[in-house]
Design a protein around this motif. Structure first.
Motif, PDB file in Angstrom:
ATOM      1  N   ARG A 357      65.072 -21.776   8.933  1.00  0.00           N
ATOM      2  CA  ARG A 357      63.633 -21.520   8.756  1.00  0.00           C
ATOM      3  C   ARG A 357      63.259 -20.139   9.277  1.00  0.00           C
ATOM      4  N   ILE A 358      64.042 -19.148   8.888  1.00  0.00           N
ATOM      5  CA  ILE A 358      63.863 -17.778   9.369  1.00  0.00           C
ATOM      6  C   ILE A 358      62.832 -17.048   8.522  1.00  0.00           C
ATOM      7  N   ASP A 359      61.964 -16.307   9.171  1.00  0.00           N
ATOM      8  CA  ASP A 359      60.984 -15.465   8.499  1.00  0.00           C
ATOM      9  C   ASP A 359      61.687 -14.180   8.078  1.00  0.00           C
ATOM     10  N   MET A 360      61.721 -13.932   6.778  1.00  0.00           N
ATOM     11  CA  MET A 360      62.560 -12.890   6.202  1.00  0.00           C
ATOM     12  C   MET A 360      62.233 -11.483   6.708  1.00  0.00           C
ATOM     13  N   THR A 361      60.959 -11.124   6.724  1.00  0.00           N
ATOM     14  CA  THR A 361      60.588  -9.741   7.055  1.00  0.00           C
ATOM     15  C   THR A 361      60.918  -9.384   8.504  1.00  0.00           C
ATOM     16  N   PRO A 362      60.489 -10.154   9.511  1.00  0.00           N
ATOM     17  CA  PRO A 362      60.859  -9.785  10.886  1.00  0.00           C
ATOM     18  C   PRO A 362      62.359  -9.888  11.140  1.00  0.00           C
ATOM     19  N   PHE A 363      63.052 -10.777  10.403  1.00  0.00           N
ATOM     20  CA  PHE A 363      64.501 -10.881  10.589  1.00  0.00           C
ATOM     21  C   PHE A 363      65.181  -9.566  10.219  1.00  0.00           C
ATOM     22  N   PHE A 364      64.889  -9.055   9.017  1.00  0.00           N
ATOM     23  CA  PHE A 364      65.559  -7.827   8.591  1.00  0.00           C
ATOM     24  C   PHE A 364      65.116  -6.637   9.438  1.00  0.00           C
ATOM     25  N   ARG A 365      63.871  -6.649   9.897  1.00  0.00           N
ATOM     26  CA  ARG A 365      63.416  -5.561  10.766  1.00  0.00           C
ATOM     27  C   ARG A 365      64.155  -5.601  12.105  1.00  0.00           C
ATOM     28  N   ALA A 410      68.638   4.039  11.763  1.00  0.00           N
ATOM     29  CA  ALA A 410      67.607   4.914  11.182  1.00  0.00           C
ATOM     30  C   ALA A 410      67.417   4.605   9.702  1.00  0.00           C
ATOM     31  N   LYS A 411      68.523   4.420   8.976  1.00  0.00           N
ATOM     32  CA  LYS A 411      68.416   4.107   7.545  1.00  0.00           C
ATOM     33  C   LYS A 411      67.796   2.734   7.324  1.00  0.00           C
ATOM     34  N   MET A 412      68.189   1.764   8.108  1.00  0.00           N
ATOM     35  CA  MET A 412      67.672   0.407   7.933  1.00  0.00           C
ATOM     36  C   MET A 412      66.187   0.318   8.255  1.00  0.00           C
ATOM     37  N   LEU A 413      65.739   1.091   9.231  1.00  0.00           N
ATOM     38  CA  LEU A 413      64.318   1.088   9.577  1.00  0.00           C
ATOM     39  C   LEU A 413      63.463   1.716   8.484  1.00  0.00           C
ATOM     40  N   ARG A 414      64.092   2.534   7.632  1.00  0.00           N
ATOM     41  CA  ARG A 414      63.379   3.101   6.487  1.00  0.00           C
ATOM     42  C   ARG A 414      63.516   2.213   5.244  1.00  0.00           C
ATOM     43  N   THR A 415      64.301   1.148   5.373  1.00  0.00           N
ATOM     44  CA  THR A 415      64.561   0.245   4.245  1.00  0.00           C
ATOM     45  C   THR A 415      63.883  -1.106   4.428  1.00  0.00           C
ATOM     46  N   ASN A 416      63.854  -1.583   5.655  1.00  0.00           N
ATOM     47  CA  ASN A 416      63.288  -2.896   5.965  1.00  0.00           C
ATOM     48  C   ASN A 416      61.896  -2.723   6.560  1.00  0.00           C
TER      49      ASN A 416
END
Length: 478
Positions: A357-365, A410-416
């Protein structure tokens, strides 16, 4: 440039009158500006710092007609929830004309020939949702219509209850839909079908004009754009809610924001539209429906293009979709290159997300700052042991990267994104706006247009959705 300096053109009116209905917008009572979008103004060559509020209100309310404007509604048909409806059309939208490649359209501006039994109006809550989401999707890199401004009024409109009438001014390079082609095919007007194809080529695919097999190549491009669009939806957990063929853009944009949602807890079969009792437009069914809709478009184009050649182009849909989705998901995970086991790594991740039951947006962030310490990520799930096991596999996969951990972060923070406009967030703005407080609408516009940034005043919107608001269903009037 000022608003009144704009000159609009109306090339669509060069087509036969069967394509449209010239109609004047019906003004609302006592209009007032809710929000003006400077980014939308720049698209039209306007100076956002020199905008006259009364002129914007007049434009949206239909009392200010720009030079060259000849307002009209467009005719089209469509498959709604799988069933063909012979004539639909702009029942509550009126086109004003185009400038700098953008077609201006008022949504909620009164009745047209295609309103059927409808009142031609939009309400404040649905207009806020569309106004903000079109800008949010653009900032996420997802092809979409855009918005210029939003007004409300004292005029009451009947939906589930009496609500404030509103108008949003939408912008798009084209408003032609799959259903526009269907209208002329199913009414056996093949000459008009060809006229429409020629118009779309000129408007949106000029590089194909005069090229051999131009219609076929245009269809192939529509297939690719649609596949890429839906892959992008899936990658951010966006559920459109009403993927009828009349809501499918012929140039691969997200249009017609009705019942929609960003997933809260990851739920693959989530249905955001409570009218969709069979789950036709559920989150996990969107790729299949995209293909089904393209089949309907191919059928409509069959008088102009060999059916076998259409099928050959359509057969690339799955390849386009899968390749683009994998590319997007690798970027979300910070993976530098493709590996044969990536699809299994990703499938298992989404299974872990659903089970936990993971919330997708905060998980990837949160994953965007992952350095081997699993504590913050495991705090987001109800099944930490499953996630911990997956993270061990992820650690092994990251060894194939050549760049540093800091570079990956750095790349992931610009992607998620740190923020997506979930429905409970939008509802807060709607509740305030219905009490004539438009400040949160404008704050959310800023948030929508910079979703990867940190906004300390709105940090609560970056976390998981409160339990009572998770994965709710919405009505078509929302």
């Amino acid at each position: 440039m000022k608003l009144t300096d704009i000159t609009l053109i109306t090339p669509y009116l060069s087509l036969d009158p069967i394509f449209y209905h010239e109609v004047t917008p019906t003004p609302l009572k006592h209009p007032r500006l809710v929000s003006f979008n400077p980014s939308g103004a720049l698209l039209l060559g306007l100076d956002p710092l020199h905008i006259d509020t009364s002129e914007i209100e007049g434009l949206l309310n239909g009392t200010l007609l720009l030079r060259g404007s000849r307002p009209y509604a467009m005719c089209y048909a469509g498959h709604q929830f799988g069933y063909y409806v012979p004539r639909l059309g702009d029942g509550r939208a009126i086109n004003l004309g185009a400038t700098k490649g953008w077609n201006l359209q008022l949504k909620g501006s009164g009745q047209t020939r295609y309103s059927r039994q409808g009142d031609g109006r939009a309400v404040l809550r649905s207009s806020i949702r569309e106004y903000l989401l079109s800008e949010a999707m653009h900032a996420l890199g997802i092809p979409t219509s855009r918005s210029l401004a939003l007004i409300t009024s004292d005029e009451k409109v009947a939906r589930e209850q009496w609500e404030h009438g509103a108008v949003v001014l939408r912008l798009s390079p084209s408003w032609i839909r799959f259903g526009t082609f269907e209208y002329f095919f199913h009414s056996n007007r093949y000459d008009k079908l060809e006229n429409l194809a020629d118009f779309l080529l000129q408007e949106s695919f000029p590089e194909l004009v005069g090229v051999e097999n131009s219609y076929l190549k245009m269809f192939g491009e529509i297939v690719k754009r649609t596949a890429h669009l839906i892959a992008h939806w899936q990658s951010v957990g966006f559920n459109h809610g009403v993927m009828n063929t009349d809501n499918m853009s012929a140039i691969g944009l997200t249009i017609d924001y009705g019942p929609f949602a960003f997933l809260d807890t990851f739920e693959s079969g989530y249905i955001c539209n409570h009218t969709d009792t069979q789950g036709r437009y559920s989150y996990d069914n969107q790729p299949r429906i995209g293909y089904w809709n393209l089949e309907r478009l191919a059928h409509a184009l069959s008088p102009l293009i060999n059916e076998e050649k259409l099928k050959n182009e359509l057969d690339h849909y799955g390849e386009y979709f899968t390749e683009h989705l994998m590319e997007l998901l690798r970027a979300k995970l910070g993976l530098e290159s493709a590996h044969e086991n990536d699809s299994e790594l990703l499938r298992s991740l989404f299974s872990v997300m659903e089970n936990g039951r993971i919330d997708m947006t905060p998980f990837f962030r949160t994953l965007s700052r992952y350095d081997g310490n699993k504590e913050a990520l495991c705090a987001l799930t109800l099944a930490p042991s499953q996630l911990n096991e997956w993270l061990e596999r992820y650690d092994e996969r990251l060894l194939r990267n050549s760049s540093s951990t800091d570079a990956r972060h750095a790349k992931m923070l610009r992607t998620n994104p740190n923020y997506v406009l979930k429905n409970y967030i939008l509802q807060e703005a709607i509740d305030a706006a219905e009490k004539n407080d438009f400040s949160l609408v404008n704050d959310l516009l800023t948030l929508a247009q910079s979703p990867y940034d940190e906004h300390p005043a709105f940090e609560r919107y970056a976390g998981s959705t409160p339990n009572q608001y998770k994965n709710l269903k919405l009505s078509c009037s929302s």
